[in-house]
Design a protein around this motif. Sequence first.
Motif, short mmCIF file in Angstrom:
data_model
loop_
_atom_site.label_atom_id
_atom_site.label_comp_id
_atom_site.label_asym_id
_atom_site.label_seq_id
_atom_site.Cartn_x
_atom_site.Cartn_y
_atom_site.Cartn_z
N PRO A 130 12.44 -9.00 14.80
CA PRO A 130 12.71 -10.17 13.95
C PRO A 130 12.30 -11.48 14.61
O PRO A 130 12.46 -11.65 15.83
N THR A 131 11.78 -12.40 13.80
CA THR A 131 11.32 -13.68 14.33
C THR A 131 12.07 -14.87 13.75
O THR A 131 11.77 -16.01 14.11
N SER A 132 13.02 -14.65 12.87
CA SER A 132 13.87 -15.73 12.35
C SER A 132 15.31 -15.47 12.79
O SER A 132 15.70 -14.32 13.06
N LEU A 133 16.10 -16.52 12.88
CA LEU A 133 17.50 -16.36 13.26
C LEU A 133 18.23 -15.47 12.27
O LEU A 133 19.03 -14.61 12.66
N LEU A 134 17.95 -15.66 10.98
CA LEU A 134 18.61 -14.86 9.95
C LEU A 134 18.33 -13.38 10.14
O LEU A 134 19.23 -12.53 10.05
N ALA A 135 17.08 -13.04 10.40
CA ALA A 135 16.73 -11.63 10.59
C ALA A 135 17.34 -11.09 11.88
O ALA A 135 17.76 -9.93 11.95
N MET A 136 17.38 -11.91 12.92
CA MET A 136 17.91 -11.47 14.21
C MET A 136 19.38 -11.08 14.12
O MET A 136 19.80 -10.08 14.70
N VAL A 137 20.17 -11.88 13.41
CA VAL A 137 21.61 -11.64 13.38
C VAL A 137 22.04 -10.76 12.22
O VAL A 137 23.19 -10.31 12.18
N ASP A 138 21.12 -10.50 11.26
CA ASP A 138 21.57 -9.77 10.08
C ASP A 138 20.55 -8.77 9.56
O ASP A 138 20.75 -7.56 9.66
N ALA A 139 19.43 -9.25 9.01
CA ALA A 139 18.55 -8.39 8.22
C ALA A 139 17.94 -7.24 9.02
O ALA A 139 17.71 -6.16 8.47
N ALA A 140 17.65 -7.46 10.31
CA ALA A 140 16.96 -6.43 11.09
C ALA A 140 17.88 -5.29 11.52
O ALA A 140 17.41 -4.25 11.97
N ILE A 141 19.19 -5.49 11.36
CA ILE A 141 20.17 -4.54 11.86
C ILE A 141 20.88 -3.86 10.69
O ILE A 141 21.25 -4.52 9.72
N GLY A 142 21.05 -2.56 10.76
CA GLY A 142 21.89 -1.88 9.77
C GLY A 142 21.18 -1.01 8.77
O GLY A 142 21.81 -0.27 8.04
N GLY A 143 19.83 -1.10 8.70
CA GLY A 143 19.09 -0.15 7.89
C GLY A 143 19.00 -0.45 6.41
O GLY A 143 18.50 0.38 5.65
N LYS A 144 19.47 -1.61 5.96
CA LYS A 144 19.28 -1.96 4.55
C LYS A 144 17.84 -2.42 4.35
O LYS A 144 17.39 -3.36 5.00
N THR A 145 17.13 -1.77 3.46
CA THR A 145 15.74 -2.12 3.21
C THR A 145 15.53 -2.26 1.70
O THR A 145 16.32 -1.74 0.91
N GLY A 146 14.46 -2.94 1.30
CA GLY A 146 14.21 -3.01 -0.14
C GLY A 146 13.31 -4.16 -0.55
O GLY A 146 12.84 -4.95 0.27
N VAL A 147 13.12 -4.23 -1.86
CA VAL A 147 12.36 -5.32 -2.48
C VAL A 147 13.15 -5.82 -3.68
O VAL A 147 14.09 -5.17 -4.16
N ASN A 148 12.76 -6.99 -4.17
CA ASN A 148 13.47 -7.61 -5.28
C ASN A 148 12.92 -7.15 -6.63
O ASN A 148 11.75 -6.81 -6.76
N HIS A 149 13.79 -7.19 -7.63
CA HIS A 149 13.41 -7.01 -9.02
C HIS A 149 13.49 -8.40 -9.66
O HIS A 149 14.29 -9.24 -9.21
N PRO A 150 12.69 -8.69 -10.67
CA PRO A 150 12.76 -10.03 -11.29
C PRO A 150 14.17 -10.44 -11.73
O PRO A 150 14.47 -11.63 -11.81
N HIS A 151 15.05 -9.46 -11.99
CA HIS A 151 16.39 -9.78 -12.46
C HIS A 151 17.47 -9.62 -11.39
O HIS A 151 18.66 -9.71 -11.71
N GLY A 152 17.06 -9.38 -10.16
CA GLY A 152 18.08 -9.24 -9.12
C GLY A 152 17.48 -8.99 -7.76
O GLY A 152 16.41 -8.40 -7.62
N LYS A 153 18.21 -9.45 -6.73
CA LYS A 153 17.74 -9.34 -5.36
C LYS A 153 18.05 -7.96 -4.78
O LYS A 153 19.17 -7.46 -4.92
N ASN A 154 17.04 -7.36 -4.15
CA ASN A 154 17.21 -6.09 -3.43
C ASN A 154 17.73 -4.95 -4.32
O ASN A 154 18.41 -4.03 -3.83
N LEU A 155 17.41 -4.98 -5.60
CA LEU A 155 17.86 -3.91 -6.48
C LEU A 155 17.11 -2.61 -6.22
O LEU A 155 17.57 -1.53 -6.60
N ILE A 156 15.93 -2.69 -5.61
CA ILE A 156 15.12 -1.52 -5.29
C ILE A 156 15.16 -1.35 -3.77
O ILE A 156 14.66 -2.21 -3.04
N GLY A 157 15.77 -0.30 -3.27
CA GLY A 157 15.89 -0.19 -1.82
C GLY A 157 16.42 1.15 -1.36
O GLY A 157 16.67 2.06 -2.16
N ALA A 158 16.59 1.24 -0.05
CA ALA A 158 17.10 2.47 0.57
C ALA A 158 17.70 2.12 1.92
O ALA A 158 17.36 1.10 2.53
#
Length: 364
Positions: A130-158
């Motif tokens: 991760p290269t941003s503070l947000l990714a370092m403390v949150d997004a890069a850890i825990g295995g939540k992955t995905g992409v957005n749908h036009p009607h919602g954030k991270n609705l498509i993921g694994a």
Amino acid sequence: MKSVITVELPQQSYEITIAPGAVDDLGSWMNRLCLGQKVLVVSNPMIFRHYGQRLMDTLTEAGFEVNSCILPAGERYKTPMSLQKIYDAALVQRLERSSTLVALGGGVIGDMTGFAAATWLRGIAVVQVPTSLLAMVDAAIGGKTGVNHPHGKNLIGAFHQPRLVVIDPQVLKTLPAREFRAGMAEVIKYGVIWDAALFAQLESSPRLDQRRYVRESLLQEILTRSCEAKAHVVSQDEKESGLRAILNYGHTIGHAVESLTGYRGVNHGEAVGIGMVAAGAIAVEMQLWSQGDHQRQLALIQKARLPTQLPPGLDRGEIVAALQTDKKVAAGRVRFVLPTQIGTATVTDQVGSALIHKVLATLQ
């Protein structure tokens, strides 16, 4: 300074390494994991220009066959169309089940790369850099992955856990001030829901709104304590069947704000800041926590120069309607994470639409 934190999981635990210059050691650390020879680095143009060649050189020197896939920067590009570009690059490079995707970037790159790794050949390894503070403390850890749908954030993921997370605080030197503030929203979140001592430390620290104003020792402490909190929660609840839900504090309304603004006017951290203010106000109305604690949270969010009001022109009714597409809805009820005191939170589905409207009105 170096910190190593282990995410303990039943199937495959992994380490989070926090150290200055850690990018240059990535090749040797990946070799210890006995990963396959082929590696595809996924990044965006700005990040790759700063750190891409340096990272690819360390991997090449360690004996890996390395190629890259460059995606457009920005949350609005976190789509299945961008994901297809990763798949196309994986096909061209003939990635195998022993191959690895390396995510070099912020939360958008990390989430998309992780999802591509989860689904390419039914699952290959992913390493998060991760290269941003947000990714370092949150997004890069825990295995939540995905992409957005036009009607919602991270609705498509694994869920797809990384094999390794490498955090180099020095890369934050090139992070824009606004993006650093966005990351501070997630740090404040940990203070509210989990770590009262971290919250108090942030309160007593000087300016938190730009990287250059944060002491090296404090930055290391922020990164370490935040990652420890995330690792502890994920170790107890890998796939959000219980405790892990508290990590969504501020995200319920925050995700609705992001979606309704087209992922343009408000970034993720700013939306979470607004969402935390709203959740705190709801908790006060429900007599779950004190007005005093709510004011402490508000003051800290403002200290980090994060927004505490809804963007102009955003309709309250649209926000309430958008909440129904949130991933956390169960049996038609929206689940909110609400604080009960600094350092503790609870999850409830007993927040009525009228109360949400009332609180949102105070944020306009």
